[in-house]
Design an enzyme around this catalytic site. Structure first.
Site, PDB file in Angstrom:
ATOM      1  N   TYR A 285       5.984  -3.921  -1.617  1.00 28.08           N
ATOM      2  CA  TYR A 285       5.694  -4.274  -3.016  1.00 28.08           C
ATOM      3  C   TYR A 285       5.457  -5.775  -3.198  1.00 28.08           C
ATOM      4  CZ  TYR A 285       7.035   0.459  -4.313  1.00 28.08           C
ATOM      5  OH  TYR A 285       7.086   1.810  -4.436  1.00 28.08           O
TER       6      TYR A 285
HETATM    7  C1  LIG Z   1       6.239   1.793   2.333  1.00 29.72           C
HETATM    8  C2  LIG Z   1       5.103   2.819   2.300  1.00 29.72           C
HETATM    9  C3  LIG Z   1       5.084   3.516   0.935  1.00 29.72           C
HETATM   10  C4  LIG Z   1       3.775   2.081   2.502  1.00 29.72           C
HETATM   11  O1  LIG Z   1       2.723   3.015   2.420  1.00 29.72           O
HETATM   12  P1  LIG Z   1       1.501   2.996   3.434  1.00 29.72           P
HETATM   13  O2  LIG Z   1       0.567   4.070   3.033  1.00 29.72           O
HETATM   14  O3  LIG Z   1       2.030   3.025   4.827  1.00 29.72           O
HETATM   15  O4  LIG Z   1       0.943   1.542   3.123  1.00 29.72           O
HETATM   16  P2  LIG Z   1      -0.600   1.087   3.126  1.00 29.72           P
HETATM   17  O5  LIG Z   1      -1.230   1.552   4.383  1.00 29.72           O
HETATM   18  O6  LIG Z   1      -1.242   1.475   1.847  1.00 29.72           O
HETATM   19  O7  LIG Z   1      -0.417  -0.466   3.156  1.00 29.72           O
HETATM   20  C5  LIG Z   1      -1.008  -1.280   2.195  1.00 29.72           C
HETATM   21  C6  LIG Z   1      -0.752  -2.676   2.566  1.00 29.72           C
HETATM   22  O8  LIG Z   1       0.657  -2.864   2.623  1.00 29.72           O
HETATM   23  C7  LIG Z   1       1.024  -3.420   3.880  1.00 29.72           C
HETATM   24  N1  LIG Z   1       2.371  -2.900   4.155  1.00 29.72           N
HETATM   25  C8  LIG Z   1       2.718  -1.626   4.396  1.00 29.72           C
HETATM   26  N2  LIG Z   1       4.050  -1.544   4.575  1.00 29.72           N
HETATM   27  C9  LIG Z   1       4.525  -2.824   4.449  1.00 29.72           C
HETATM   28  C10 LIG Z   1       5.799  -3.410   4.565  1.00 29.72           C
HETATM   29  N3  LIG Z   1       6.877  -2.700   4.825  1.00 29.72           N
HETATM   30  N4  LIG Z   1       5.910  -4.746   4.358  1.00 29.72           N
HETATM   31  C11 LIG Z   1       4.839  -5.515   4.089  1.00 29.72           C
HETATM   32  N5  LIG Z   1       3.598  -4.998   3.984  1.00 29.72           N
HETATM   33  C12 LIG Z   1       3.447  -3.674   4.159  1.00 29.72           C
HETATM   34  C13 LIG Z   1      -0.038  -2.968   4.824  1.00 29.72           C
HETATM   35  O9  LIG Z   1      -0.143  -3.817   5.924  1.00 29.72           O
HETATM   36  C14 LIG Z   1      -1.270  -3.042   3.959  1.00 29.72           C
HETATM   37  O10 LIG Z   1      -1.740  -4.373   3.873  1.00 29.72           O
HETATM   38  P3  LIG Z   1      -3.322  -4.685   3.871  1.00 29.72           P
HETATM   39  O11 LIG Z   1      -3.880  -4.019   2.638  1.00 29.72           O
HETATM   40  O12 LIG Z   1      -3.382  -6.161   3.822  1.00 29.72           O
HETATM   41  O13 LIG Z   1      -3.831  -4.070   5.134  1.00 29.72           O
HETATM   42  C15 LIG Z   1       5.227   3.864   3.453  1.00 29.72           C
HETATM   43  O14 LIG Z   1       5.334   3.193   4.675  1.00 29.72           O
HETATM   44  C16 LIG Z   1       6.381   4.842   3.284  1.00 29.72           C
HETATM   45  O15 LIG Z   1       6.232   5.848   2.619  1.00 29.72           O
HETATM   46  N6  LIG Z   1       7.512   4.555   3.926  1.00 29.72           N
HETATM   47  C17 LIG Z   1       8.639   5.437   3.866  1.00 29.72           C
HETATM   48  C18 LIG Z   1       9.153   5.576   2.456  1.00 29.72           C
HETATM   49  C19 LIG Z   1       9.430   4.256   1.751  1.00 29.72           C
HETATM   50  O16 LIG Z   1       9.991   3.325   2.350  1.00 29.72           O
HETATM   51  N7  LIG Z   1       9.034   4.167   0.454  1.00 29.72           N
HETATM   52  C20 LIG Z   1       9.166   2.941  -0.307  1.00 29.72           C
HETATM   53  C21 LIG Z   1       9.226   3.049  -1.780  1.00 29.72           C
HETATM   54  S1  LIG Z   1      10.684   3.878  -2.403  1.00 29.72           S
END
Ligand SMILES: CC(C)(COP(=O)(O)OP(=O)(O)OC[C@H]1O[C@@H](n2cnc3c(N)ncnc32)[C@H](O)[C@@H]1OP(=O)(O)O)[C@@H](O)C(=O)NCCC(=O)NCCS
Length: 168
Positions: free
Chosen positions: A144
């Site tokens: 975020y």
């Molecule tokens: C965290 C989560 C929601 C990210 O979703 P995702 O589909 O993997 O993320 P995206 O591929 O859309 O990433 C978008 C951007 O965020 C970045 N990003 C993803 N995870 C990140 C992290 N933990 N820290 C920093 N940046 C991150 C990516 O590098 C990407 O950057 P870019 O646009 O410059 O390439 C996913 O990893 C997840 O579901 N994790 C397990 C559940 C969780 O932790 N949910 C969190 C909210 S309650």
């Protein structure tokens, strides 16, 4: 790699495979399986689900959305001093998750953008000052923060983003 540009994001409905969803955080998987339907029915939360057009059953990701009121003392002083002295309205993304197989391919970003768009749309009718997210862990917080979200108060897992600073 799958091309997610045609991702469909829509309200959760009975055809979606809630039980098959796995994102690596058990609490988020369990919510979709056990709690989401009830929350929708009771109007506690709305749940939006991402699927691919050629496979509308498999859930690639989801998020929840509801309203929230932020106490003024939770906001940084430089913002709160410009606001009236009562809680401000916000929209809360309580949960957001991408399934294991689709992580790191832009689905989370699309889910977040969709939640913000929906919130901006209703904020023409019902005032909403900021978007708030609950970061379940440091991984989520990092995700975020790169979109401009900052921590609400020192010990809160909540981050926020004033809607006036959003450009989509
Ligand atoms: C965290 C989560 C929601 C990210 O979703 P995702 O589909 O993997 O993320 P995206 O591929 O859309 O990433 C978008 C951007 O965020 C970045 N990003 C993803 N995870 C990140 C992290 N933990 N820290 C920093 N940046 C991150 C990516 O590098 C990407 O950057 P870019 O646009 O410059 O390439 C996913 O990893 C997840 O579901 N994790 C397990 C559940 C969780 O932790 N949910 C969190 C909210 S309650």
């Amino acid at each position: 790699m799958t091309d997610f540009q045609y991702l469909v994001i829509e309200p959760l409905n009975p055809t979606h495979d809630r039980a098959g969803f796995q994102c690596g955080v058990e609490a988020l998987d369990r919510y979709l399986k056990k709690q989401a339907k009830q929350d929708i029915k009771r109007r506690i939360s709305r749940v939006f689900v991402a699927t691919m057009p050629d496979n509308p059953i498999v859930v690639m990701g989801y998020y929840t959305l509801r309203t929230l009121s932020i106490e003024l003392n939770q906001l940084p002083e430089k913002l709160s001093r410009k606001l009236p002295k009562h809680p401000v309205p916000a929209a809360l993304i309580g949960r957001l998750a991408t399934c294991n197989t689709a992580q790191g391919q832009g689905v989370g970003k699309l889910l977040l953008a969709d939640a913000i768009k929906r919130t901006l749309a209703v904020s023409d009718q019902i005032a909403i000052y900021a978007m708030v997210v609950d970061a379940i862990n440091d991984n989520a917080k990092g995700f975020y923060e790169q979109f401009g979200f900052t921590r609400l108060s020192d010990h809160s897992p909540r981050l926020f983003l004033p809607l006036k600073s959003v450009s989509l």
